[in-house]
Scaffold this active site. Structure first.
Site, PDB file in Angstrom:
ATOM      1  N   ASP A  15       7.268  -4.156  -2.529  1.00 57.98           N
ATOM      2  CA  ASP A  15       8.483  -4.822  -2.213  1.00 57.98           C
ATOM      3  C   ASP A  15       8.285  -6.299  -2.394  1.00 57.98           C
ATOM      4  OD1 ASP A  15       9.427  -2.298  -1.272  1.00 57.98           O
ATOM      5  OD2 ASP A  15       8.269  -2.735   0.622  1.00 57.98           O
ATOM      6  N   LYS A  18       9.508  -6.894  -7.824  1.00 56.61           N
ATOM      7  CA  LYS A  18       8.963  -6.604  -9.213  1.00 56.61           C
ATOM      8  C   LYS A  18      10.261  -6.394  -9.908  1.00 56.61           C
ATOM      9  CE  LYS A  18       6.171  -3.637  -7.501  1.00 56.61           C
ATOM     10  NZ  LYS A  18       6.097  -3.898  -6.299  1.00 56.61           N
ATOM     11  N   GLY A  42      11.187   1.435  -5.051  1.00 56.60           N
ATOM     12  CA  GLY A  42      12.526   1.209  -5.084  1.00 56.60           C
ATOM     13  C   GLY A  42      12.694  -0.232  -5.556  1.00 56.60           C
ATOM     14  N   HIS A  43      12.808  -0.333  -6.782  1.00 59.10           N
ATOM     15  CA  HIS A  43      13.138  -1.610  -7.417  1.00 59.10           C
ATOM     16  C   HIS A  43      14.423  -2.103  -7.479  1.00 59.10           C
ATOM     17  CE1 HIS A  43       8.952  -0.854  -9.737  1.00 59.10           C
ATOM     18  NE2 HIS A  43       9.015  -0.917  -8.045  1.00 59.10           N
ATOM     19  N   GLN A 224       4.752  -0.356  -6.043  1.00 55.97           N
ATOM     20  CA  GLN A 224       3.959  -0.299  -4.884  1.00 55.97           C
ATOM     21  C   GLN A 224       3.342  -2.147  -4.926  1.00 55.97           C
ATOM     22  OE1 GLN A 224       3.135   3.017  -6.025  1.00 55.97           O
ATOM     23  NE2 GLN A 224       5.519   3.101  -4.989  1.00 55.97           N
TER      24      GLN A 224
HETATM   25  P1  IMP Z   1       3.602   7.320  -0.020  1.00 52.70           P
HETATM   26  O1  IMP Z   1       3.257   6.584  -1.466  1.00 52.70           O
HETATM   27  O2  IMP Z   1       5.244   7.540  -0.054  1.00 52.70           O
HETATM   28  O3  IMP Z   1       2.786   8.481   0.233  1.00 52.70           O
HETATM   29  O4  IMP Z   1       3.622   6.154   0.985  1.00 52.70           O
HETATM   30  C1  IMP Z   1       2.272   5.667   1.532  1.00 52.70           C
HETATM   31  C2  IMP Z   1       2.308   4.265   1.803  1.00 52.70           C
HETATM   32  O5  IMP Z   1       2.847   3.478   1.126  1.00 52.70           O
HETATM   33  C3  IMP Z   1       3.335   4.311   2.994  1.00 52.70           C
HETATM   34  O6  IMP Z   1       2.960   3.122   3.953  1.00 52.70           O
HETATM   35  C4  IMP Z   1       4.557   3.620   2.526  1.00 52.70           C
HETATM   36  O7  IMP Z   1       5.249   3.066   3.134  1.00 52.70           O
HETATM   37  C5  IMP Z   1       3.995   2.791   1.187  1.00 52.70           C
HETATM   38  N1  IMP Z   1       4.698   2.402  -0.033  1.00 52.70           N
HETATM   39  C6  IMP Z   1       4.923   3.499  -0.995  1.00 52.70           C
HETATM   40  N2  IMP Z   1       5.856   3.040  -1.707  1.00 52.70           N
HETATM   41  C7  IMP Z   1       6.108   1.931  -1.338  1.00 52.70           C
HETATM   42  C8  IMP Z   1       6.902   0.758  -2.366  1.00 52.70           C
HETATM   43  O8  IMP Z   1       7.501   1.140  -3.234  1.00 52.70           O
HETATM   44  N3  IMP Z   1       7.116  -0.324  -1.559  1.00 52.70           N
HETATM   45  C9  IMP Z   1       6.316  -0.468  -0.326  1.00 52.70           C
HETATM   46  N4  IMP Z   1       5.420   0.442   0.426  1.00 52.70           N
HETATM   47  C10 IMP Z   1       5.683   1.656  -0.177  1.00 52.70           C
END
Ligand code: IMP
Length: 424
Positions: A15, A18, A42-43, A224
């Site tokens: 977040d 990017k 989510g970009h 991420q």
């Molecule tokens: P998952 O990848 O959805 O299984 O989530 C694993 C961890 O990564 C969790 O703490 C999510 O909140 C975090 N996470 C996954 N995708 C994002 C992102 O795009 N931005 C911020 N945190 C993320």
């Protein structure tokens, strides 16, 4: 002359902004390629007063003439992907003609999402805080050599493979006592894969090899952030892919010696969504102020993000692990109007002071802060305030790379390029 591939990635917990930076620098590149993650990302892009959130599609889609590639390291949920494509088409963006998908990318099936939910439910208080998009189970099937790939959509035995995978998932879900009705989402998924099959599927490693040989410029877009990396993040509170620069090689099939600039994106403060350690987290009015001023609510799940001061040992770690050559600092405007701002320069771990990220950043890690003078309002056309310049100089001095871009607001236009930044 052959070109190099540049990489742009998150240097914190995701977040960082990017999407905006890719969109701003997209005109310098002919190809923008996503290399890992999936619809957990989510970009967000804002321009001409409109907000767009991209989950799987690279952030170059709004620039005419830019090719967007979804690489082999990405996991695709066909239902979400199609919704994203159709949403963009409804907004007048002709996405399909400039969107390439790697045949080696893995597919998320509905039962992956059910497995994600079952796994989180079983973890209880120790849950990861997953976005529940099926990311972890899909990467598990990839490394377990059971996965379905985009290229399988072109095979005649697709349904046999799909059914074998779902049967395996049903057995696992039974062990979790999780009720799963495969018919619920299956029809929509099967429709979506038919449409996906008709899109531009490529052997992306060969495509990128040729593009680079032709001297065209490629930007690898991460999702991420570094501290969510499966190997180097705050395990187990991480995502299931390699979010770091090395992931751009494996997630696109581009050799490490063809990588050029590596830009790390960070916010002027820190946020984290989901569970896991966060040494500089502010559980007070300042944290709440950052959340409100920075609109720190997830673009994929809507969850409130945890907020805190900038963490230099963590940023330094990201610079080291990724080989970051320059930094982009986002959301400096969120700290506007504060008399003083704090920056974490080290930790006290079991009584010992260190400026290194320890193996285990649990609650025993106490941040050590330095206080710096704050700044007022920021205007991109005016010189940046001296106190903000000092804030950035302190960061550059601690991590050893220059901040070459500063973002002062969500719009494309609210961006200052600092090419002359020097590291003291
Ligand atoms: P998952 O990848 O959805 O299984 O989530 C694993 C961890 O990564 C969790 O703490 C999510 O909140 C975090 N996470 C996954 N995708 C994002 C992102 O795009 N931005 C911020 N945190 C993320």
């Amino acid at each position: 002359m052959a070109a190099r591939m540049d990489v742009l990635l998150g240097a914190q917990w995701g977040d960082e902004g990017k999407g905006k930076v890719v969109d701003v620098i997209a005109p310098d590149y002919q190809v923008i390629a996503r290399f890992q993650g999936g619809p957990n990302a989510g970009h967000t892009l804002l321009f001409e007063g409109r907000k767009h959130v991209l989950h799987t599609i690279p952030s170059g889609v709004f620039r005419e003439g830019t090719i967007n590639l979804v690489g082999n390291g990405v996991v695709i949920d066909p239902i979400i992907f199609l919704k994203e494509v159709k949403g963009l088409e409804a907004a007048g963006v002709d996405v399909r003609k400039a969107l390439l998908i790697s045949r080696r990318a893995h597919l998320i099936v509905p039962s992956h999402r059910a497995l994600d939910a079952a796994s989180e439910a079983e973890k209880g208080r120790a849950k990861i805080g997953s976005t529940l998009k099926g990311i972890g189970p899909t990467y598990m099937d990839k490394t377990g050599r059971n996965g379905l790939r985009v290229g399988d959509l072109e095979r005649s035995d697709l349904m046999d493979r799909y059914n074998a995978l779902v049967r395996k998932h049903e057995r696992l879900l039974g062990m979790h006592d999780h009720v799963f009705d495969r018919r619920e989402a299956e029809a929509e998924w099967l429709d979506a894969v038919q449409e996906l099959r008709r899109m531009l599927l490529v052997d992306s490693e060969h495509y990128l090899d040729q593009v680079l040989r032709d001297g065209k410029r490629v930007l690898a877009e991460g999702a991420q952030g570094t501290l969510l990396d499966i190997d180097f993040g705050t395990y187990p509170f991480v995502t299931s892919s390699n979010t770091i620069s090395a992931g751009a090689s494996t997630g696109l099939g581009v050799a490490p010696n063809r990588i050029g600039r590596i830009t790390g994106i960070f916010k002027a403060y820190c946020t984290r969504v989901g569970s896991g350690p966060f040494p500089t987290e502010l559980d007070d009015a300042t944290g709440e102020h950052l959340r409100q001023a920075g609109h720190e609510f997830g673009s994929t799940t809507g969850r409130a993000r945890r907020c805190g001061w900038l963490d230099l040992p963590a940023l330094h770690y990201a610079v080291m692990i990724n080989g970051i050559t320059d930094l982009a600092m986002m959301k400096a405007d969120v700290l506007n109007g504060m008399d003083t701002v704090r920056i974490c320069t080290g930790y006290r771990v079991n009584g010992q002071v260190t400026d290194r990220m320890p193996y285990d950043i649990t609650s025993d890690v106490e941040p050590i802060y330095e206080e710096l003078e704050g700044w007022g309002e920021l205007h991109h056309e005016a010189p940046l305030p001296a106190s903000l310049e000092r804030y950035m100089a302190r960061i550059e001095q601690a991590v050893g790379v220059p901040i070459t871009l500063v973002s002062l607001g969500p719009d494309r236009a609210q961006t200052v390029l600092r090419q002359a930044a020097t590291v003291r």
